[in-house]
Scaffold this motif. Structure first.
Motif, mmCIF file in Angstrom:
data_model
loop_
_atom_site.group_PDB
_atom_site.id
_atom_site.type_symbol
_atom_site.label_atom_id
_atom_site.label_comp_id
_atom_site.label_asym_id
_atom_site.label_seq_id
_atom_site.Cartn_x
_atom_site.Cartn_y
_atom_site.Cartn_z
ATOM 1 N N VAL A 51 0.836 -1.202 0.000
ATOM 2 C CA VAL A 51 0.000 0.000 0.000
ATOM 3 C C VAL A 51 0.868 1.249 0.000
ATOM 4 O O VAL A 51 1.734 1.422 0.866
ATOM 5 N N VAL A 52 0.628 2.118 -0.990
ATOM 6 C CA VAL A 52 1.325 3.402 -1.086
ATOM 7 C C VAL A 52 0.461 4.451 -0.398
ATOM 8 O O VAL A 52 -0.702 4.652 -0.782
ATOM 9 N N LYS A 53 1.046 5.145 0.592
ATOM 10 C CA LYS A 53 0.278 6.069 1.422
ATOM 11 C C LYS A 53 0.807 7.499 1.389
ATOM 12 O O LYS A 53 0.211 8.383 2.009
ATOM 13 N N LYS A 54 1.939 7.729 0.699
ATOM 14 C CA LYS A 54 2.588 9.040 0.782
ATOM 15 C C LYS A 54 2.706 9.691 -0.585
ATOM 16 O O LYS A 54 2.919 9.014 -1.592
ATOM 17 N N ASP B 231 -6.091 7.271 -2.159
ATOM 18 C CA ASP B 231 -6.653 8.456 -2.812
ATOM 19 C C ASP B 231 -5.880 9.728 -2.438
ATOM 20 O O ASP B 231 -5.310 9.836 -1.351
ATOM 21 N N GLY B 232 -5.933 10.697 -3.357
ATOM 22 C CA GLY B 232 -5.479 12.047 -3.053
ATOM 23 C C GLY B 232 -3.985 12.253 -3.053
ATOM 24 O O GLY B 232 -3.508 13.328 -2.663
ATOM 25 N N LEU B 233 -3.203 11.270 -3.505
ATOM 26 C CA LEU B 233 -1.750 11.413 -3.476
ATOM 27 C C LEU B 233 -1.240 12.102 -4.733
ATOM 28 O O LEU B 233 -1.865 12.045 -5.787
ATOM 29 N N GLU B 234 -0.088 12.733 -4.616
ATOM 30 C CA GLU B 234 0.527 13.442 -5.727
ATOM 31 C C GLU B 234 1.868 12.820 -6.089
ATOM 32 O O GLU B 234 2.629 12.397 -5.209
ATOM 33 N N ASP B 235 2.159 12.758 -7.375
ATOM 34 C CA ASP B 235 3.475 12.410 -7.908
ATOM 35 C C ASP B 235 4.013 11.070 -7.394
ATOM 36 O O ASP B 235 5.192 10.921 -7.099
ATOM 37 N N VAL B 236 3.148 10.081 -7.328
ATOM 38 C CA VAL B 236 3.574 8.721 -7.002
ATOM 39 C C VAL B 236 4.159 8.090 -8.264
ATOM 40 O O VAL B 236 3.645 8.290 -9.367
ATOM 41 N N HIS C 93 0.193 19.373 -13.305
ATOM 42 C CA HIS C 93 0.667 18.479 -12.258
ATOM 43 C C HIS C 93 0.302 17.057 -12.626
ATOM 44 O O HIS C 93 -0.455 16.801 -13.566
ATOM 45 N N VAL C 94 0.832 16.106 -11.870
ATOM 46 C CA VAL C 94 0.556 14.700 -12.132
ATOM 47 C C VAL C 94 0.358 14.009 -10.787
ATOM 48 O O VAL C 94 1.084 14.259 -9.822
ATOM 49 N N SER C 95 -0.673 13.187 -10.701
ATOM 50 C CA SER C 95 -0.892 12.449 -9.454
ATOM 51 C C SER C 95 -0.036 11.197 -9.398
ATOM 52 O O SER C 95 0.213 10.660 -8.318
#
Length: 808
Positions: free
Chosen positions: A316-319, A345-350, A389-391
């Motif tokens: 799980v990616v959370k940051k 949800d809601g993360l940026e630049d993963v 920007h890119v999520s």
């Protein structure tokens, strides 16, 4: 203690610390990681390399990453790259690692159609010829090829492929490649094509009009987009100095670009550098998901080293800004019913890059989550198109479902392989595969082995969708989906989607996909903005497909290809079908055939569409990249005029949520007084043959606002209608009489096959809509629209690659 003795102790402590640090290298003890130094003796280097590269096999468990330290390697060092192998130059740029040889040959079948799961990046190849005879899941990145680059041998079919951030100084030889996607490259030495169905060049320097014409040979098989609208290159591993290992994360570039990253801009193109020892958790084979998730907690990156990871829970990616990078094709096997990787949800630049995802859910389980689940299914924004920007960026993501011996030859299921629910994502090279062969079915790969006719255990696996896109502003560069059985292979529900290059092979061991009328690529019928270039689908053999592509009437597509490998070209009832949402038209769909065929390879430049820019003021049209080499888009002027005259608006009804979670849209005509009806041919396009009939009904209490599903109510009969009726009757009478006279029919002319291509008995090139040739069902134009008729079958290398004898 005297000063000399103290100095000796300090020196000894320093030596011990240095030895401890050297012993603590992150790759120590990893059998799948081979680190080479150019100063090693050639024989020692070659022995290590041969031992590592020969350990892998088609469905084996070995995974290998060869890390080449900066320097110039011996000219006689040979590299033959096999399955599940990454060759990675770990310098800051490809100029820092120089090798003389790189070779991928045809496999035991004497074809390259099964040369999957291998990669090359970060090197300069100085040899006069580089052979990269590959198919899907074999990316070539961040490299300089001094000599010519061959994408296949002169014989033996190949089915690639992907290349990005590459400079080819001599000729690029496409060879026998069926399809290929090239992004942000420089072709200094030119391009040579002698085969192929679907080539897309995006942001590629050196693509002159002359090169395009020589490669396309009069067809629509070449698509050129001059600039890449937005991009972020894949993260990569770098050795700084003697022992400082880093992960470089390239910047997201919101402005258009072309060509590879210049040497002088490589440093400035990096957004951040992650130190491996302090900022990145290094996962090793044998670790379970709980250990890896715990290790990710206080880090900003995860390095997946070569091996197979059997997960008991999702990673799980959370940051924001988190990076997952794989080397050597690390393979994540999904836990029962769950995903391999989830991004919250809601993360940026993963960033997620270079991983292979395997379905580990048994067929008896009622449901399986996507192997990659990026964001939840809650609603996203419905605002402006993405640009600044890119999520997240998904690079080189490969997923599959099948019955393999390393999984105990169990029958597996996956409902969706990759699901993208977040907005503003970039998807840069993905291949999802329902296996059409395996190592559990008493089949031996050999030249001419009848793979297409063999029944494999993987045929019993379940798959519904390859890729589902619910997010808005999602852009894909290079997407391939193969053999998905139980649903549309790609289902795109989000707005502002852009797809550059798509390849699909329809399932041929199971006919369920074709019987149910599923499509290779489907865009939800209410979507206003969708743009796609270079869409290709092919049938190996079997029963007819209803349509290769099923689109919203607003979708803008250019250069659509359909191919039949064995059988008649009529195995596609239609190339493209448009689905109309309730409230837009009386007829729910109408379909188009190809305009041009060479034997069984057919192309359609575009289809007439609706312009939805005035339907919702909160959703302005997107700004697309320059496309001077592409065919122009066409607006369906008749239906567009009807829509605009009656002030159709696109309204959201009900509560929020994405299309997959209950969101509904309705098309509202406040002043509607026309029902649009269509008369179409049994086969072939009918956009220019539609007829608008004025029909009138009295309103009821429940539809006083003018809304209805398929019929548009009118409160009163306009008096002008009676004056129009005589003209309508006379026009219909004249139309019927004119079609009854053969001399007035629009006859079709045969055209010779372009020079340089095989000569066929007959080549019919239909040009309709934009070219003014509307066709006429009463003049014998209802059959074979846009196809080649009565050609002699000739042996096909593609058929041979699937083990098919076309004389059967």
């Amino acid at each position: 203690m005297g000063r000399p003795a103290m100095s000796q102790l300090v020196l000894l402590a320093g030596c011990l610390l240095s030895q401890h640090q050297a012993a603590a290298e992150w790759h120590d003890g990893l059998d799948g990681v081979l680190v080479l130094d150019p100063h090693l003796p050639l024989h020692e280097m070659q022995d290590k390399l041969d031992s590592a590269l020969s350990s892998t096999s088609h469905f084996g468990t070995e995974r290998v990453a060869v890390l080449l330290k900066p320097g110039v390697y011996p000219e006689k060092l040979k590299m033959d790259v096999g399955y599940y192998t990454s060759i990675i130059g770990v310098g800051k740029g490809p100029e820092d690692v120089s090798i003389a040889d790189m070779w991928v040959s045809n496999d035991v079948t004497k074809q390259a159609t099964n040369n999957f799961w291998r990669s090359l990046e970060g090197v300069t190849v100085t040899g006069h010829r580089t052979m990269w005879a590959v198919s899907q899941a074999a990316p070539l990145r961040r490299s300089i090829i001094d000599g010519s680059l061959w994408l296949s041998h002169p014989s033996g079919y190949s089915s690639g492929g992907f290349m990005a951030d590459v400079h080819v100084k001599d000729e690029l030889i496409m060879g026998t490649q069926q399809q290929w996607f090239t992004r942000n490259a420089n072709l200094t030495g030119g391009l040579k094509c002698w085969a192929g169905w679907n080539f897309v060049f995006m942001g590629v320097q050196g693509m002159t009009d002359k090169l395009v014409k020589s490669c396309s040979k009069g067809t629509e098989k070449v698509s050129v987009i001059e600039e890449t609208p937005r991009v972020a290159e894949k993260p990569y591993l770098v050795l700084e100095g003697e022992s400082a290992w880093m992960i470089y994360v390239p910047k997201f570039q919101a402005t258009a670009s072309a060509g590879p990253v210049p040497k002088e801009e490589r440093e400035s193109s990096i957004a951040r550098k992650l130190e491996l020892t302090t900022e990145v958790f290094v996962a090793k084979p044998g670790m379970n998901a709980k250990q890896i998730n715990a290790g990710m907690t206080n880090k900003v990156g995860l390095l997946l080293t070569p091996g197979i990871y059997r997960l008991e829970e999702p990673l799980v990616v959370k940051k924001d800004g988190f990076v997952i990078l794989g080397i050597g094709f690390p393979t994540l096997v999904s836990p029962d019913s769950w995903s391999c990787i989830q991004v919250l949800d809601g993360l940026e630049d993963v960033r997620i890059a270079s991983v292979l995802l395997d379905a580990g859910t048994f067929l008896s389980t009622p449901h399986a989550e996507p192997l990659l689940l990026w964001g939840s299914r809650r609603s996203g924004r419905r605002g402006l198109p993405p640009r600044q920007h890119v999520s997240g960026v998904a690079s080189d993501i490969f997923a599959r479902v099948g019955t393999f011996s390393f999984l105990g030859c169990k029958t597996m299921r996956v409902d969706t392989m990759l699901e993208f629910n977040a907005d503003d994502l970039l998807v840069d090279n993905v291949w999802v595969w329902h296996a059409d062969h395996d190592d559990c079915s008493d089949f031996v790969m050999a030249p001419g082995a009848p793979m297409a006719r063999h029944q494999f255990k993987s045929d019993e696996c379940y798959s519904k969708h390859g890729v589902v896109v619910n997010g808005n502003g999602v852009t894909t560069y290079g997407m391939a989906v193969e053999h998905v059985v139980n649903g549309n292979m790609v289902q795109w529900n989000g707005e502002y989607g852009e797809a550059y290059f798509f390849q699909a092979e329809l399932p041929y061991h199971s006919m369920l996909n074709l019987q149910k009328g599923y499509a290779a690529y489907a865009v939800e019928q209410s979507v206003l903005y969708h743009f796609a270039v270079g869409l290709g689908a092919y049938i190996v053999y079997g029963m007819p497909a209803k349509a290769a592509f099923e689109l919203s009437p607003f979708a803008d597509v250019r250069n659509v290809q359909t191919v039949v490998i064995v059988g008649e070209k009529s195995l596609y009832d239609s190339s493209v079908c448009q689905k109309f949402a309730p409230g837009l038209a009386a007829k729910p769909e109408y379909c188009y055939q190809a305009e041009q065929c060479w034997w069984k390879r057919c192309w359609l430049p575009t289809v007439p569409r609706l312009d939805g820019s005035n339907l919702n003021s909160a959703m302005p049209p997107p700004v697309l990249a320059p496309m001077h080499f592409l065919p122009a888009g066409i607006v369906n002027s008749t239906l567009q005029r009807s829509m605009e005259e009656h002030n159709v608006k696109r309204l959201r009804v009900g509560s929020g949520g994405s299309q997959s979670d209950g969101e509904q849209w309705q098309y509202h005509r406040p002043t509607a007084n026309v029902q649009v009806q269509y008369r179409s041919q049994t086969k072939g396009p009918s956009a220019q043959q539609m007829m608008i009939n004025k029909k009138f009904w009295s309103t009821t209490e429940s539809d006083r606002d003018g809304r209805s599903s398929g019929k548009f109510k009118v409160p009163q009969l306009p008096s002008s209608t009676l004056r129009e009726l005589p003209a309508v009757v006379l026009g219909c009478l004249f139309f019927s009489l004119s079609c009854a006279v053969p001399i007035l029919c629009m006859c079709r002319k045969k055209a010779n096959a372009p020079s340089g291509e095989p000569q066929y008995k007959e080549l019919r090139m239909r040009t309709r809509q934009a070219r003014g040739d509307m066709g006429n069902p009463l003049c014998g134009d209802t059959q074979d629209v846009g196809t080649i008729a009565d050609v002699e079958p000739v042996p096909s290398a593609a058929a041979a690659a699937h083990g098919i004898d076309e004389s059967i």
